[in-house]
Design a protein around this motif. Structure first.
Motif, PDB file in Angstrom:
ATOM      1  N   THR A  57       3.080   1.992  18.713  1.00 36.51           N
ATOM      2  CA  THR A  57       2.653   1.966  17.128  1.00 36.51           C
ATOM      3  C   THR A  57       3.457   0.778  16.630  1.00 36.51           C
ATOM      4  OG1 THR A  57       1.899   4.174  17.134  1.00 36.51           O
ATOM      5  CG2 THR A  57       1.944   3.060  15.129  1.00 36.51           C
ATOM      6  N   LEU A  58       2.907  -0.022  15.985  1.00 29.93           N
ATOM      7  CA  LEU A  58       3.575  -1.121  15.315  1.00 29.93           C
ATOM      8  C   LEU A  58       3.477  -0.812  13.917  1.00 29.93           C
ATOM      9  CD1 LEU A  58       2.069  -4.072  17.191  1.00 29.93           C
ATOM     10  CD2 LEU A  58       4.446  -3.407  17.181  1.00 29.93           C
ATOM     11  N   ILE A  59       4.569  -1.097  13.239  1.00 32.13           N
ATOM     12  CA  ILE A  59       4.548  -1.161  11.797  1.00 32.13           C
ATOM     13  C   ILE A  59       4.529  -2.467  11.182  1.00 32.13           C
ATOM     14  CG2 ILE A  59       5.667  -0.176   9.573  1.00 32.13           C
ATOM     15  CD1 ILE A  59       6.731   2.110  11.695  1.00 32.13           C
ATOM     16  N   LEU A  60       3.699  -2.983  10.482  1.00 31.93           N
ATOM     17  CA  LEU A  60       3.672  -4.316   9.801  1.00 31.93           C
ATOM     18  C   LEU A  60       4.091  -4.258   8.393  1.00 31.93           C
ATOM     19  CD1 LEU A  60       0.835  -5.949  11.503  1.00 31.93           C
ATOM     20  CD2 LEU A  60       3.314  -6.411  12.060  1.00 31.93           C
ATOM     21  N   GLY A  61       5.354  -4.588   8.053  1.00 29.87           N
ATOM     22  CA  GLY A  61       5.562  -4.349   6.709  1.00 29.87           C
ATOM     23  C   GLY A  61       5.458  -5.771   6.145  1.00 29.87           C
ATOM     24  N   ILE A  62       4.630  -5.681   4.703  1.00 32.09           N
ATOM     25  CA  ILE A  62       4.452  -6.873   4.160  1.00 32.09           C
ATOM     26  C   ILE A  62       4.928  -6.877   2.624  1.00 32.09           C
ATOM     27  CG2 ILE A  62       2.472  -8.349   3.241  1.00 32.09           C
ATOM     28  CD1 ILE A  62       0.525  -7.032   5.597  1.00 32.09           C
ATOM     29  N   GLY A  63       5.712  -8.106   2.455  1.00 35.46           N
ATOM     30  CA  GLY A  63       6.275  -7.941   0.957  1.00 35.46           C
ATOM     31  C   GLY A  63       5.740  -9.223   0.158  1.00 35.46           C
ATOM     32  N   VAL A  64       5.153  -9.030  -0.999  1.00 37.42           N
ATOM     33  CA  VAL A  64       4.574 -10.254  -1.453  1.00 37.42           C
ATOM     34  C   VAL A  64       5.217 -10.200  -3.184  1.00 37.42           C
ATOM     35  CG1 VAL A  64       2.431 -11.368  -2.590  1.00 37.42           C
ATOM     36  CG2 VAL A  64       2.534 -10.146  -0.400  1.00 37.42           C
ATOM     37  N   GLY A 102       8.073  -6.923  11.340  1.00 40.76           N
ATOM     38  CA  GLY A 102       7.365  -6.205  12.207  1.00 40.76           C
ATOM     39  C   GLY A 102       8.300  -5.184  12.925  1.00 40.76           C
ATOM     40  N   GLU A 103       8.017  -3.703  13.031  1.00 40.84           N
ATOM     41  CA  GLU A 103       8.718  -2.982  13.895  1.00 40.84           C
ATOM     42  C   GLU A 103       7.867  -2.261  14.694  1.00 40.84           C
ATOM     43  OE1 GLU A 103      12.531  -1.641  11.334  1.00 40.84           O
ATOM     44  OE2 GLU A 103      10.804  -1.377   9.999  1.00 40.84           O
ATOM     45  N   THR A 124       8.828   1.184   2.550  1.00 49.17           N
ATOM     46  CA  THR A 124       7.326   1.731   3.343  1.00 49.17           C
ATOM     47  C   THR A 124       7.483   1.624   4.691  1.00 49.17           C
ATOM     48  OG1 THR A 124       6.491  -0.741   2.871  1.00 49.17           O
ATOM     49  CG2 THR A 124       5.797   0.812   1.183  1.00 49.17           C
ATOM     50  N   ASN A 125       8.139   0.484   5.123  1.00 53.55           N
ATOM     51  CA  ASN A 125       8.486   0.760   6.641  1.00 53.55           C
ATOM     52  C   ASN A 125       8.916   2.018   7.293  1.00 53.55           C
ATOM     53  OD1 ASN A 125       7.349  -1.961   6.892  1.00 53.55           O
ATOM     54  ND2 ASN A 125       8.753  -2.432   8.535  1.00 53.55           N
ATOM     55  N   ASP A 126       9.848   2.519   6.424  1.00 52.87           N
ATOM     56  CA  ASP A 126      10.777   3.615   7.021  1.00 52.87           C
ATOM     57  C   ASP A 126       9.811   4.686   6.806  1.00 52.87           C
ATOM     58  OD1 ASP A 126      12.850   2.038   7.427  1.00 52.87           O
ATOM     59  OD2 ASP A 126      14.229   2.860   5.854  1.00 52.87           O
ATOM     60  N   SER A 127       9.014   4.976   5.682  1.00 52.76           N
ATOM     61  CA  SER A 127       8.041   5.975   5.543  1.00 52.76           C
ATOM     62  C   SER A 127       7.007   5.840   6.893  1.00 52.76           C
ATOM     63  CB  SER A 127       7.486   5.864   4.268  1.00 52.76           C
ATOM     64  OG  SER A 127       8.564   6.055   3.254  1.00 52.76           O
ATOM     65  N   GLY A 128       6.491   4.525   7.012  1.00 55.65           N
ATOM     66  CA  GLY A 128       5.587   4.255   7.942  1.00 55.65           C
ATOM     67  C   GLY A 128       6.204   5.068   9.359  1.00 55.65           C
ATOM     68  N   LEU A 136       1.643 -10.091  16.635  1.00 59.08           N
ATOM     69  CA  LEU A 136       1.082  -9.661  15.481  1.00 59.08           C
ATOM     70  C   LEU A 136       1.746  -9.973  14.096  1.00 59.08           C
ATOM     71  CD1 LEU A 136      -0.559  -6.176  16.522  1.00 59.08           C
ATOM     72  CD2 LEU A 136      -1.762  -8.194  15.850  1.00 59.08           C
ATOM     73  N   THR A 137       2.717 -10.277  14.386  1.00 60.17           N
ATOM     74  CA  THR A 137       3.649 -10.874  13.346  1.00 60.17           C
ATOM     75  C   THR A 137       3.135 -12.045  12.713  1.00 60.17           C
ATOM     76  OG1 THR A 137       5.501 -11.515  14.407  1.00 60.17           O
ATOM     77  CG2 THR A 137       5.850  -9.489  13.309  1.00 60.17           C
ATOM     78  N   LEU A 138       3.037 -12.864  13.793  1.00 56.73           N
ATOM     79  CA  LEU A 138       2.245 -14.165  13.643  1.00 56.73           C
ATOM     80  C   LEU A 138       0.892 -13.939  12.754  1.00 56.73           C
ATOM     81  CD1 LEU A 138       2.827 -16.227  16.980  1.00 56.73           C
ATOM     82  CD2 LEU A 138       4.343 -16.241  14.912  1.00 56.73           C
TER      83      LEU A 138
END
Ligand code: BT5
Length: 325
Positions: A201-208, A190-191, A91-95, A150-152
């Motif tokens: 633009t930041l891409i915050l990837g979250i995996g749960v 976070g990328e 999803t980060n790459d698509s982001g 923002l990753t924090l």
């Protein structure tokens, strides 16, 4: 068409709506309405049908679903644009592709599974079906140094969501692993998209690790899943919406200059504070007491009275059985 039927049923607040009114509103036959209702049931919508009274929406699905997720959203911007895929590489790459297409602040990309999900430094992130794999595109009103925090913020948002929804005492292991008794439940990547020093633009990837069995992950990983911890499957739409709400609050707080507050919130959820830890960085090993973080997120280690800070590295905690001094 399915979304329109859901909108009509959703507006009824659990009351019946006749097949005739639906067919009139949408200009389709009653047989077509019935067909769409069957499809909705197949994807997990519980819809009661009664002759003469019509249809009633009883329950939306708990697996990821665009309409059900939008209905749970309480945010102003985050998730207002959202794209859900059955499968993506990451999803980060698509982001990043979405950023290039000029998508808005707050756009969210989700996938039911990822084939090549990744962690920091291109590590593999295992992403089977049943997890929550999502990336949030943010164009925050922050300078680059603050945006990096923002990753924090995302870690704090995740902890708050887990506590509010499930009363689960999940903590944050520096820099941003979400752990329960030493086992990782969620991770954050976070990328930055675009050129440095331009509008970012930041891409915050979250995996749960949510609704799947521990066995679906490689056995050697110190990991667990929400289903494993709670003994039931969580509502992924509700979870995603709660994370986005908490994240939006944290982004606003940072935009309003509350970096100190963020640091305090993060610290209150940190695991291993005041304990001996090992930090590994670029092949070097440092032992000391974990003192906390600086406002910029750097880890502070006390080595017999001398403070050293780290912007990157791996932490091993004694509580995880990873480290015995
Ligand atoms: C992370 O990296 O923890 C960041 C994970 C971010 C994943 C999300 S999912 C949506 C978005 N799209 C992506 O492609 N990524 C983001 P890091 O701290 O580097 O941890 C990676 C390490 O965690 C791996 O090297 C494994 O040891 C371990 N690991 C891999 N998959 C795991 C899982 N599902 N649960 C727990 N640990 C895992």
């Amino acid at each position: 068409m399915r979304e329109k039927i859901l909108d009509l049923l959703g507006n009824q607040q659990g009351e019946f709506l006749s097949g005739e009114s639906i067919s009139l509103s949408l200009n389709i036959t009653r047989a077509a309405v019935w067909k769409q209702i069957q499809v909705l049931r197949e994807v997990g919508y519980e819809i009661e049908a009664q002759t003469k009274r019509g249809y009633r929406l009883v329950k939306a699905p708990t697996s990821l679903d665009e309409w059900a997720l939008k209905r749970e959203l309480r945010t102003a911007a985050l998730g207002r644009q959202l794209c859900l895929f059955d499968e993506l590489s990451s999803t980060n790459d698509s982001g990043k592709d979405f950023v290039r297409q000029g998508r808005d602040h707050g756009t969210v990309v989700l996938a039911k599974r990822q084939t090549t999900g990744h962690g920091r430094m291109q590590r593999v992130w295992e992403s089977p079906l049943g997890g929550l794999w999502m990336s949030v595109l943010l164009k925050p009103k922050l300078n680059l140094a603050d945006a990096a925090k923002l990753t924090l913020s995302t870690g704090v948002a995740l902890v708050k969501a887990f506590r509010t929804l499930y009363d689960l005492k999940i903590g944050i292991k520096w820099p941003n692993d979400l752990v329960y008794e030493g086992k990782k439940v969620a991770g954050i990547l976070g990328e930055v998209a675009g050129e440095w020093n331009t509008v970012q633009t930041l891409i915050l990837g979250i995996g749960v690790n949510a609704n799947f069995a521990r066995q679906d992950l490689s056995p050697e990983l110190p990991a667990t899943t929400l289903r494993e911890l709670l003994g039931y499957e969580v509502n992924l739409n509700q979870l995603a919406a709660m994370i986005l709400l908490e994240l939006e609050r944290e982004v606003l707080a940072l935009e309003q200059g509350d970096a100190q507050g963020l640091r305090e919130r993060w610290t209150s959820y940190a695991v291993g504070l005041g304990s001996p830890v090992i930090v590994e960085r670029a092949g070097e090993t440092f032992t000391g007491i974990f003192q906390g973080i600086q406002e910029n997120g750097e880890l502070v280690l006390d080595q017999e009275g001398k403070e050293i800070s780290f912007s990157s590295g791996e932490v091993k905690l004694r509580s995880e059985g990873q480290y015995c001094p």
